[in-house]
Design a protein around this motif. Structure first.
Motif, PDB file in Angstrom:
ATOM      1  N   GLU A 172      -5.791  -5.399   3.266  1.00 33.90           N
ATOM      2  CA  GLU A 172      -5.457  -4.065   3.743  1.00 33.90           C
ATOM      3  C   GLU A 172      -4.027  -4.010   4.278  1.00 33.90           C
ATOM      4  O   GLU A 172      -3.762  -3.584   5.390  1.00 33.90           O
ATOM      5  CB  GLU A 172      -6.467  -3.607   4.799  1.00 33.90           C
ATOM      6  N   LEU A 173      -3.120  -4.455   3.423  1.00 39.04           N
ATOM      7  CA  LEU A 173      -1.693  -4.469   3.747  1.00 39.04           C
ATOM      8  C   LEU A 173      -0.924  -3.922   2.554  1.00 39.04           C
ATOM      9  O   LEU A 173      -1.169  -4.316   1.415  1.00 39.04           O
ATOM     10  CB  LEU A 173      -1.231  -5.888   4.083  1.00 39.04           C
ATOM     11  N   THR A 174      -0.026  -2.992   2.804  1.00 35.59           N
ATOM     12  CA  THR A 174       0.775  -2.371   1.748  1.00 35.59           C
ATOM     13  C   THR A 174       2.200  -2.900   1.789  1.00 35.59           C
ATOM     14  O   THR A 174       2.824  -2.934   2.859  1.00 35.59           O
ATOM     15  CB  THR A 174       0.799  -0.839   1.908  1.00 35.59           C
ATOM     16  N   ILE A 175       2.702  -3.305   0.638  1.00 36.04           N
ATOM     17  CA  ILE A 175       4.099  -3.708   0.514  1.00 36.04           C
ATOM     18  C   ILE A 175       4.907  -2.487   0.078  1.00 36.04           C
ATOM     19  O   ILE A 175       4.587  -1.833  -0.916  1.00 36.04           O
ATOM     20  CB  ILE A 175       4.277  -4.838  -0.518  1.00 36.04           C
ATOM     21  N   THR A 176       5.944  -2.168   0.836  1.00 36.06           N
ATOM     22  CA  THR A 176       6.782  -1.006   0.527  1.00 36.06           C
ATOM     23  C   THR A 176       8.087  -1.391  -0.141  1.00 36.06           C
ATOM     24  O   THR A 176       8.745  -0.531  -0.740  1.00 36.06           O
ATOM     25  CB  THR A 176       7.102  -0.221   1.812  1.00 36.06           C
ATOM     26  N   GLU A 177       8.461  -2.665  -0.058  1.00 35.59           N
ATOM     27  CA  GLU A 177       9.770  -3.039  -0.592  1.00 35.59           C
ATOM     28  C   GLU A 177       9.835  -4.537  -0.864  1.00 35.59           C
ATOM     29  O   GLU A 177       9.340  -5.350  -0.075  1.00 35.59           O
ATOM     30  CB  GLU A 177      10.857  -2.658   0.423  1.00 35.59           C
ATOM     31  N   ILE A 178      10.419  -4.888  -2.009  1.00 38.62           N
ATOM     32  CA  ILE A 178      10.754  -6.283  -2.301  1.00 38.62           C
ATOM     33  C   ILE A 178      12.195  -6.508  -1.869  1.00 38.62           C
ATOM     34  O   ILE A 178      13.084  -5.726  -2.211  1.00 38.62           O
ATOM     35  CB  ILE A 178      10.554  -6.592  -3.794  1.00 38.62           C
ATOM     36  N   LEU A 179      12.418  -7.555  -1.110  1.00 41.74           N
ATOM     37  CA  LEU A 179      13.722  -7.798  -0.498  1.00 41.74           C
ATOM     38  C   LEU A 179      14.538  -8.813  -1.289  1.00 41.74           C
ATOM     39  O   LEU A 179      14.000  -9.789  -1.805  1.00 41.74           O
ATOM     40  CB  LEU A 179      13.540  -8.300   0.940  1.00 41.74           C
ATOM     41  N   LYS A 180      15.847  -8.566  -1.358  1.00 40.83           N
ATOM     42  CA  LYS A 180      16.760  -9.472  -2.051  1.00 40.83           C
ATOM     43  C   LYS A 180      17.946  -9.789  -1.142  1.00 40.83           C
ATOM     44  O   LYS A 180      18.347  -8.964  -0.322  1.00 40.83           O
ATOM     45  CB  LYS A 180      17.277  -8.838  -3.346  1.00 40.83           C
ATOM     46  N   GLU A 181      18.465 -10.970  -1.305  1.00 38.76           N
ATOM     47  CA  GLU A 181      19.709 -11.369  -0.648  1.00 38.76           C
ATOM     48  C   GLU A 181      20.559 -12.079  -1.688  1.00 38.76           C
ATOM     49  O   GLU A 181      20.086 -12.968  -2.390  1.00 38.76           O
ATOM     50  CB  GLU A 181      19.447 -12.297   0.547  1.00 38.76           C
ATOM     51  N   ASN A 182      21.812 -11.630  -1.821  1.00 38.49           N
ATOM     52  CA  ASN A 182      22.744 -12.222  -2.797  1.00 38.49           C
ATOM     53  C   ASN A 182      22.178 -12.219  -4.212  1.00 38.49           C
ATOM     54  O   ASN A 182      22.347 -13.176  -4.974  1.00 38.49           O
ATOM     55  CB  ASN A 182      23.120 -13.651  -2.382  1.00 38.49           C
ATOM     56  N   GLY A 183      21.471 -11.144  -4.550  1.00 39.70           N
ATOM     57  CA  GLY A 183      20.962 -10.981  -5.896  1.00 39.70           C
ATOM     58  C   GLY A 183      19.673 -11.704  -6.197  1.00 39.70           C
ATOM     59  O   GLY A 183      19.133 -11.576  -7.306  1.00 39.70           O
ATOM     60  N   LYS A 184      19.144 -12.479  -5.244  1.00 38.19           N
ATOM     61  CA  LYS A 184      17.914 -13.241  -5.456  1.00 38.19           C
ATOM     62  C   LYS A 184      16.804 -12.730  -4.545  1.00 38.19           C
ATOM     63  O   LYS A 184      17.058 -12.197  -3.463  1.00 38.19           O
ATOM     64  CB  LYS A 184      18.133 -14.733  -5.178  1.00 38.19           C
ATOM     65  N   ILE A 185      15.577 -12.941  -4.981  1.00 42.60           N
ATOM     66  CA  ILE A 185      14.430 -12.554  -4.158  1.00 42.60           C
ATOM     67  C   ILE A 185      14.429 -13.338  -2.846  1.00 42.60           C
ATOM     68  O   ILE A 185      14.639 -14.555  -2.827  1.00 42.60           O
ATOM     69  CB  ILE A 185      13.116 -12.813  -4.923  1.00 42.60           C
ATOM     70  N   ALA A 186      14.174 -12.603  -1.755  1.00 43.07           N
ATOM     71  CA  ALA A 186      14.121 -13.241  -0.439  1.00 43.07           C
ATOM     72  C   ALA A 186      12.808 -12.957   0.279  1.00 43.07           C
ATOM     73  O   ALA A 186      12.526 -13.585   1.307  1.00 43.07           O
ATOM     74  CB  ALA A 186      15.284 -12.764   0.425  1.00 43.07           C
ATOM     75  N   GLY A 187      12.005 -12.030  -0.228  1.00 48.58           N
ATOM     76  CA  GLY A 187      10.729 -11.738   0.424  1.00 48.58           C
ATOM     77  C   GLY A 187      10.279 -10.323   0.166  1.00 48.58           C
ATOM     78  O   GLY A 187      10.665  -9.695  -0.826  1.00 48.58           O
ATOM     79  N   ALA A 188       9.474  -9.808   1.076  1.00 51.79           N
ATOM     80  CA  ALA A 188       8.947  -8.453   0.944  1.00 51.79           C
ATOM     81  C   ALA A 188       8.647  -7.887   2.324  1.00 51.79           C
ATOM     82  O   ALA A 188       8.462  -8.631   3.295  1.00 51.79           O
ATOM     83  CB  ALA A 188       7.686  -8.439   0.083  1.00 51.79           C
ATOM     84  N   TYR A 189       8.587  -6.549   2.390  1.00 49.69           N
ATOM     85  CA  TYR A 189       8.366  -5.848   3.650  1.00 49.69           C
ATOM     86  C   TYR A 189       7.217  -4.870   3.466  1.00 49.69           C
ATOM     87  O   TYR A 189       7.068  -4.257   2.398  1.00 49.69           O
ATOM     88  CB  TYR A 189       9.633  -5.100   4.054  1.00 49.69           C
ATOM     89  N   GLY A 190       6.385  -4.725   4.494  1.00 53.76           N
ATOM     90  CA  GLY A 190       5.268  -3.800   4.381  1.00 53.76           C
ATOM     91  C   GLY A 190       4.649  -3.500   5.726  1.00 53.76           C
ATOM     92  O   GLY A 190       5.258  -3.735   6.775  1.00 53.76           O
ATOM     93  N   TYR A 191       3.412  -2.992   5.699  1.00 53.05           N
ATOM     94  CA  TYR A 191       2.754  -2.637   6.950  1.00 53.05           C
ATOM     95  C   TYR A 191       1.237  -2.798   6.801  1.00 53.05           C
ATOM     96  O   TYR A 191       0.685  -2.706   5.702  1.00 53.05           O
ATOM     97  CB  TYR A 191       3.090  -1.192   7.355  1.00 53.05           C
ATOM     98  N   TRP A 192       0.572  -3.027   7.920  1.00 51.58           N
ATOM     99  CA  TRP A 192      -0.883  -3.067   7.956  1.00 51.58           C
ATOM    100  C   TRP A 192      -1.409  -1.641   7.823  1.00 51.58           C
ATOM    101  O   TRP A 192      -0.990  -0.745   8.546  1.00 51.58           O
ATOM    102  CB  TRP A 192      -1.379  -3.672   9.270  1.00 51.58           C
ATOM    103  N   ARG A 193      -2.350  -1.434   6.916  1.00 45.53           N
ATOM    104  CA  ARG A 193      -2.829  -0.082   6.651  1.00 45.53           C
ATOM    105  C   ARG A 193      -3.607   0.498   7.840  1.00 45.53           C
ATOM    106  O   ARG A 193      -3.606   1.709   8.060  1.00 45.53           O
ATOM    107  CB  ARG A 193      -3.713  -0.074   5.396  1.00 45.53           C
ATOM    108  N   GLU A 194      -4.256  -0.339   8.606  1.00 45.38           N
ATOM    109  CA  GLU A 194      -5.041   0.160   9.740  1.00 45.38           C
ATOM    110  C   GLU A 194      -4.153   0.633  10.884  1.00 45.38           C
ATOM    111  O   GLU A 194      -4.329   1.725  11.423  1.00 45.38           O
ATOM    112  CB  GLU A 194      -5.984  -0.930  10.246  1.00 45.38           C
ATOM    113  N   SER A 195      -3.176  -0.185  11.242  1.00 42.66           N
ATOM    114  CA  SER A 195      -2.376   0.107  12.440  1.00 42.66           C
ATOM    115  C   SER A 195      -1.001   0.689  12.127  1.00 42.66           C
ATOM    116  O   SER A 195      -0.392   1.334  12.986  1.00 42.66           O
ATOM    117  CB  SER A 195      -2.190  -1.171  13.254  1.00 42.66           C
ATOM    118  N   GLY A 196      -0.487   0.447  10.941  1.00 43.49           N
ATOM    119  CA  GLY A 196       0.883   0.856  10.614  1.00 43.49           C
ATOM    120  C   GLY A 196       1.928  -0.127  11.090  1.00 43.49           C
ATOM    121  O   GLY A 196       3.131   0.086  10.887  1.00 43.49           O
TER     122      GLY A 196
END
Length: 628
Positions: A172-196
């Motif tokens: 129950e977690l939504t990813i809103t964005e895939i993160l990049k640094e210097n043109g390469k994948i660095a991770g992802a950002y999101g939020y818990w659907r229950e609490s935000g």
């Protein structure tokens, strides 16, 4: 904000907990890496469980003549030769091993009298090839993969004491964005659907396995999660989508009663002998058999035993023609006024099988429609019609590694990845696709992580991602996401559906652009907890990108092929077969360009008869006879 931000570090982040995501996670973990699995809903509720008919693999249990070459040929034919040949080759060669592997992990397949895995017939397959568990095959796949994940967690616990950092599921977690640094994948950002509450995942490799785009359409077999998240995340991260014009409208979704509208009636119903009739009682599919077969069918036998002879001299019921052909036939009958009261046709298995056999072979079908709709399929026909079921288009990937083209560290597998199925997917190829390319995505990500240096996510990148999540709450008096979603679904249903025209597609592109412009003013009221309007604000943005990609690709392809039918260009054009459509996103709009298809090597080219290839290829291509 940063003090309250939840942070995690992993080697591989898998977005999606269906068959492809779990198989990728297993492979990455068994390569010694730390893996996080993101699940938008509850763990175990992936849309994979809705795949009922079986997993296609040329094990030869039902017919010893079956082998990977026959499966490859069927897949290319089904995709009208627009498939990436290498993906179709890998899939055909590796599917049997993935099924046997699943069995070793505990999957309980139906058996033949000899004790082998049972394999059933399905549309577009020359031989009975679908390994199945009644009509609950997808559910069994997910159950088995879940148990494998648990087993890996327990093994880590025994070895390390604390297994949380090695493989963990975030439900129950939504990813809103895939993160990049210097043109390469660095991770992802999101939020818990229950609490935000917001969550940062730092990882040098991200595997997208988010499934399909069905909720972009008004009538769909997809559950609420299918909002094109992975397709849109990939576009925004700089990846390409390939052939987004090709959507599969499964020919048999329930159209009545309303309580089950859009829910899939598995192809197994037709595979087990179900017949399609119109409101005149005519078994109409015989009218839509390709001309080459029309002089070789029985029209004077018992109604339930009528058949035609296909190109490989096999007796087949016409209801098992490829899905795109059956869907168009049903659509034609309805448009001609021969449909049911509620805009479908009748599908009846009760005339062929006894109630006892139906409940044994199709237990889920009987139970869910009896309980949810009061329809007893052992006694009466179902009202069915085309429902948006599957998208053949998806992230452009390298076949052997499942790496997204042009974005180091990004991978994709399953329905969200494009290329494997060409212009139309054969039934049963989806589940084996999940296993074959889920594994390859896990392998590809593991190899990438071991030869790269992880880049930390900068504070500026985190701040920008957080600001985008907060934006809908900062607006007042703006647009309503529910209203815009309903408008989008009407546009796609009416103008970008199963039958398309240039005029309607142009209208759709303009309307989608207008909705997208208005969506920038979507406002969300209330807090973040238990706020579905908050979730839909992000889903809507994803669906708009998907719809734009589909409409622009569809207007560019001036032919009819597979899951893409142009009323103003009704035939296939061999010149168009040479081109994929590549969608990219410049931050403001989706742009579509042509890209030349890779040509089959000679050893694969020679598996087909020249007369057959003439339907799909130009004389120049055939003269080349395969590349060296």
């Amino acid at each position: 904000m940063t003090n309250a931000l939840e942070r995690h570090k992993y080697d591989v982040l898998v977005i999606g907990a269906g068959g492809a995501g779990l198989r990728a996670a297993v492979e990455a973990r068994e390569s010694g890496l730390r893996v996080a699995i993101i699940c938008k809903s509850l763990f175990g509720k992936a849309h994979t469980v809705m795949a009922e008919g079986g997993a296609a693999a040329s094990m030869g249990n039902a017919n010893s003549n079956d082998n990977w070459k026959v499966h490859f040929r069927d897949t290319m034919r089904g995709g009208k030769f627009l498939n990436h040949f290498r993906m179709a080759e890998l899939h055909a060669k590796e599917s049997p091993d993935r099924i046997w592997e699943l069995e070793m992990w505990g999957a309980l397949f139906d058996r033949t009298k000899e004790g082998k895995i049972s394999q059933r017939n399905f549309g577009g397959h020359e031989y009975p090839r679908l390994a199945h568990v009644g009509d609950r095959t997808g559910l069994e796949l997910i159950r088995t993969m879940q148990q494998k994940i648990v087993a890996l967690q327990q093994a880590d616990k025994r070895e390390h004491g604390d297994y949380e950092s090695h493989i963990k599921v975030f439900s129950e977690l939504t990813i809103t964005e895939i993160l990049k640094e210097n043109g390469k994948i660095a991770g992802a950002y999101g939020y818990w659907r229950e609490s935000g509450s917001e969550v940062l995942f730092e990882a040098p490799a991200v595997i997208i396995a988010t499934g399909g785009v069905g909720k972009t359409f008004k009538i769909t077999s997809n559950s609420w999660e299918g909002t094109g998240d992975g397709h849109a995340l990939a576009l925004k991260a700089g990846a390409n989508l390939v052939d987004m014009e090709f959507l599969q409208f499964h020919p048999t979704g329930m159209v009545w009663p309303p309580s089950v509208r859009g829910i899939l009636v598995t192809e197994s119903v037709r595979g087990e002998g179900g017949i399609l009739t119109n409101n005149k009682g005519e078994r109409f599919m015989f009218k839509y058999i390709p001309d080459v077969f029309k002089d070789k069918y029985a029209d004077n036998e018992e109604e339930a035993d009528r058949w035609y002879v296909d190109q490989d001299n096999n007796r087949r019921p016409p209801e098992l023609l490829p899905r795109d052909e059956v869907a168009r036939a049903i659509n034609s009958e309805v448009k001609a006024g021969r449909g049911t009261e509620h805009g479908g046709v009748f599908l009846d298995v009760s005339k062929r099988l006894s109630a006892e056999v139906i409940k044994k072979r199709l237990p889920s079908m009987w139970h869910q429609f009896y309980e949810l709709a009061g329809v007893d399929i052992t006694k009466e026909a179902m009202e069915v019609g085309p429902t948006c079921h599957y998208v053949m288009g998806g992230v452009e990937v390298e076949p052997d590694t499942a790496a997204a083209v042009g974005v180091p560290g990004l991978f994709a597998a399953g329905e969200v990845a494009g290329g494997m199925h060409g212009s139309n997917r054969l039934g049963g190829n989806s589940l084996s696709d999940l296993l074959v390319f889920g594994r390859r995505a896990g392998m590809g990500a593991a190899a990438y992580v071991k030869q790269t240096t992880a880049a930390p996510v900068s504070d500026a990148t985190i701040a920008a991602a957080a600001a985008r999540i907060e934006a809908p709450f900062a607006r007042s008096g703006g647009e309503n996401s529910y209203s815009l979603h309903a408008e989008l679904q009407e546009v796609t249903h009416n103008l970008v559906g199963i039958i398309r025209t240039g005029t309607e597609l142009k209208d759709a592109i303009e309307k989608i652009a207008e909705i997208r412009k208005r969506s920038a003013n979507v406002a969300v009221t209330g807090g973040r907890k238990f706020n579905p309007g908050f979730h839909l604000a992000f889903d809507l943005d994803n669906m708009l990108l998907v719809a734009e990609s589909t409409a622009k690709s569809a207007i560019s392809r001036e032919e009819s092929r597979g899951g893409h039918t142009r009323d103003d260009f009704p035939g296939m054009d061999s010149a168009w077969r040479q081109h994929n459509h590549i969608s990219s996103f410049d931050g403001n709009q989706v742009n579509v360009r042509k890209q030349t298809l890779p040509f089959m090597p000679k050893e694969l080219f020679d598996l087909f008869e020249v007369d057959e290839l003439k339907k799909y290829m130009t004389p120049e291509e055939i003269a080349k006879g395969g590349s060296n």
